[in-house]
Design a protein around this motif. Structure first.
Motif, short mmCIF file in Angstrom:
data_model
loop_
_atom_site.label_atom_id
_atom_site.label_comp_id
_atom_site.label_asym_id
_atom_site.label_seq_id
_atom_site.Cartn_x
_atom_site.Cartn_y
_atom_site.Cartn_z
N TYR A 198 0.83 -1.20 0.00
CA TYR A 198 0.00 0.00 0.00
C TYR A 198 0.87 1.26 0.00
CZ TYR A 198 -3.07 -3.71 1.68
OH TYR A 198 -3.76 -4.89 1.82
N SER A 199 0.24 2.40 -0.28
CA SER A 199 0.99 3.66 -0.32
C SER A 199 0.45 4.71 0.64
CB SER A 199 0.96 4.22 -1.75
OG SER A 199 -0.36 4.58 -2.14
N ALA A 207 -2.51 2.25 11.95
CA ALA A 207 -2.75 1.65 10.64
C ALA A 207 -1.46 1.26 9.92
CB ALA A 207 -3.57 2.61 9.77
N ARG A 208 -0.45 2.13 10.00
CA ARG A 208 0.79 1.80 9.29
C ARG A 208 1.51 0.63 9.96
NH1 ARG A 208 4.57 6.16 6.18
NH2 ARG A 208 5.84 4.64 5.04
N LYS A 209 1.52 0.62 11.27
CA LYS A 209 2.14 -0.49 12.01
C LYS A 209 1.48 -1.81 11.65
CE LYS A 209 2.89 -2.10 16.75
NZ LYS A 209 2.62 -1.82 18.19
N ASN A 210 0.17 -1.78 11.46
CA ASN A 210 -0.58 -2.99 11.13
C ASN A 210 -0.75 -3.21 9.63
OD1 ASN A 210 -1.05 -3.57 13.90
ND2 ASN A 210 -2.72 -2.09 13.95
N ASN A 211 -0.14 -2.33 8.85
CA ASN A 211 -0.25 -2.37 7.39
C ASN A 211 -1.70 -2.42 6.92
OD1 ASN A 211 0.92 -2.19 4.83
ND2 ASN A 211 0.89 -4.41 4.53
N ALA A 212 -2.55 -1.64 7.57
CA ALA A 212 -3.95 -1.51 7.15
C ALA A 212 -4.03 -0.30 6.22
CB ALA A 212 -4.86 -1.34 8.35
N LEU A 235 7.59 2.44 -2.19
CA LEU A 235 8.69 2.49 -1.21
C LEU A 235 8.13 2.58 0.21
CD1 LEU A 235 11.05 4.92 -3.17
CD2 LEU A 235 10.90 2.42 -3.32
N THR A 236 7.57 1.46 0.65
CA THR A 236 6.81 1.44 1.91
C THR A 236 7.67 1.74 3.14
OG1 THR A 236 7.11 -0.96 2.02
CG2 THR A 236 5.10 -0.16 1.00
N GLN A 237 8.97 1.57 3.02
CA GLN A 237 9.85 1.80 4.17
C GLN A 237 10.11 3.28 4.42
OE1 GLN A 237 10.79 0.88 1.20
NE2 GLN A 237 12.73 1.87 0.66
N PRO A 245 6.45 7.22 -0.90
CA PRO A 245 6.71 7.50 -2.31
C PRO A 245 6.46 6.25 -3.17
CG PRO A 245 8.60 8.06 -0.91
CD PRO A 245 7.68 7.24 -0.09
N VAL A 246 6.14 6.51 -4.44
CA VAL A 246 6.10 5.45 -5.44
C VAL A 246 7.13 5.78 -6.51
CG1 VAL A 246 3.73 4.75 -4.99
CG2 VAL A 246 4.16 6.56 -6.65
N LEU A 247 7.68 4.74 -7.13
CA LEU A 247 8.82 4.90 -8.02
C LEU A 247 8.55 4.20 -9.35
CD1 LEU A 247 12.57 4.45 -7.17
CD2 LEU A 247 11.57 3.03 -8.97
N LEU A 248 9.03 4.82 -10.41
CA LEU A 248 8.96 4.21 -11.75
C LEU A 248 10.28 4.45 -12.45
CD1 LEU A 248 7.25 2.91 -14.08
CD2 LEU A 248 6.71 5.26 -14.79
N GLU A 249 10.82 3.41 -13.07
CA GLU A 249 11.98 3.56 -13.94
C GLU A 249 11.60 3.13 -15.34
OE1 GLU A 249 15.74 1.94 -12.85
OE2 GLU A 249 15.75 2.86 -10.87
N LEU A 250 11.88 4.01 -16.29
CA LEU A 250 11.59 3.74 -17.69
C LEU A 250 12.87 3.84 -18.53
CD1 LEU A 250 8.35 5.89 -18.29
CD2 LEU A 250 8.47 3.41 -17.96
N ASP A 251 12.98 2.98 -19.50
CA ASP A 251 14.08 3.06 -20.48
C ASP A 251 13.56 3.91 -21.64
OD1 ASP A 251 16.29 2.72 -22.00
OD2 ASP A 251 15.99 0.58 -22.39
N ILE A 252 13.73 5.22 -21.50
CA ILE A 252 13.12 6.13 -22.46
C ILE A 252 14.08 7.27 -22.81
CG2 ILE A 252 12.07 7.58 -20.66
CD1 ILE A 252 9.61 7.85 -22.43
#
Length: 252
Positions: A198-199, A207-212, A235-237, A245-252
């Motif tokens: 989750y993000s 909620a975060r401790k319990n990953n809800a 990047l849940t840590q 944060p969420v991450l995307l890598e593209l070969d572009i």
């Protein structure tokens, strides 16, 4: 190219919780922020030499807002989608490059008792039309806090949250419609059935401790960029906000 999107829930607060350390560690090509809750210049943000900053702040002080940080000079920049009814809350920034458009978005929340759901539906239709128009010219990389968990595996407790803001049938259907219009959810493209990632987590009930949590932060791309996907991660840590944060890598 590395792209990062993060709802920082107040950038000034996030700066005190390690934002710059995270930024320097990742060194993304593009860092897209939502819910900045500030205007440019209200905080000292040392991103290093040659960094460009693009800000779209809400007219209402301390509310909403988006920003993009990058060393790459765009061909053009657009704030909002050119519709009066949608361009007062600082929710959209579009950067044009030779090979793609980058769109940073903070989607309106439908709010308690779904009092803003009707407006949200209008926003979704206008935004989809906007993205499809861009896509006619060149591929689109669309990211941000989109305030919807699309599928039941995108939140911890789907049964008890059905018809709550962010998990209404209407909001989910709008996401389905978008993805059926030539766009790909990059995380689900790589991990179609992965559960428990989750993000966003409420600050209440541990909620975060319990990953809800809920997966409501996305990178969505034009279908024709699918073969360019190298990584799509949540990047849940990383702490500093009620979102990660969420991450995307593209070969572009």
């Amino acid at each position: 190219m590395k792209f990062i999107s993060w709802n920082v829930n107040g950038l000034r607060a996030c700066l005190k919780k390690g934002f710059l350390d995270f930024y320097q560690e990742q060194k993304p090509d593009f860092c897209c922020l939502q819910e900045t809750k500030m205007e440019q210049g209200q905080a000292d943000i040392d991103l290093g030499e040659g960094m460009l900053e693009y800000w779209n702040s809400a007219e209402k002080k301390g509310y909403s807002g988006t920003a993009v940080f990058t060393p790459h000079q765009p061909l053009s920049v657009r704030y909002g989608m050119g519709k009066e009814e949608h361009d007062h809350e600082g929710r959209l920034i579009t950067l044009e490059y030779e090979k793609f458009y980058l769109v940073c978005c903070y989607t309106p929340n439908s709010q308690n008792e779904l009092k803003r759901l009707d407006y949200r539906m209008e926003w979704e239709d206008a935004l989809r039309e906007y993205l499809m128009e861009l896509d006619k010219t060149k591929p689109v990389i669309y990211c941000g806090d989109l305030n919807v968990a699309h599928r039941e595996i995108d939140l911890k407790n789907p049964k008890t949250n059905r018809m709550n803001a962010g998990f209404t049938d209407q909001e989910r259907e709008k996401m389905t419609t978008l993805l059926s219009s030539g766009f790909t959810d990059t995380f689900r493209f790589l991990y179609p059935d992965l559960e428990g990632v989750y993000s966003w987590w409420s600050y209440r009930f541990s909620a975060r401790k319990n990953n809800a949590g809920w997966r409501i932060d996305y990178f969505i791309i034009s279908d024709r960029l699918q073969n360019a996907i190298k990584r799509a991660e949540i990047l849940t840590q990383v702490e500093g906000s009620d979102h990660c944060p969420v991450l995307l890598e593209l070969d572009i």
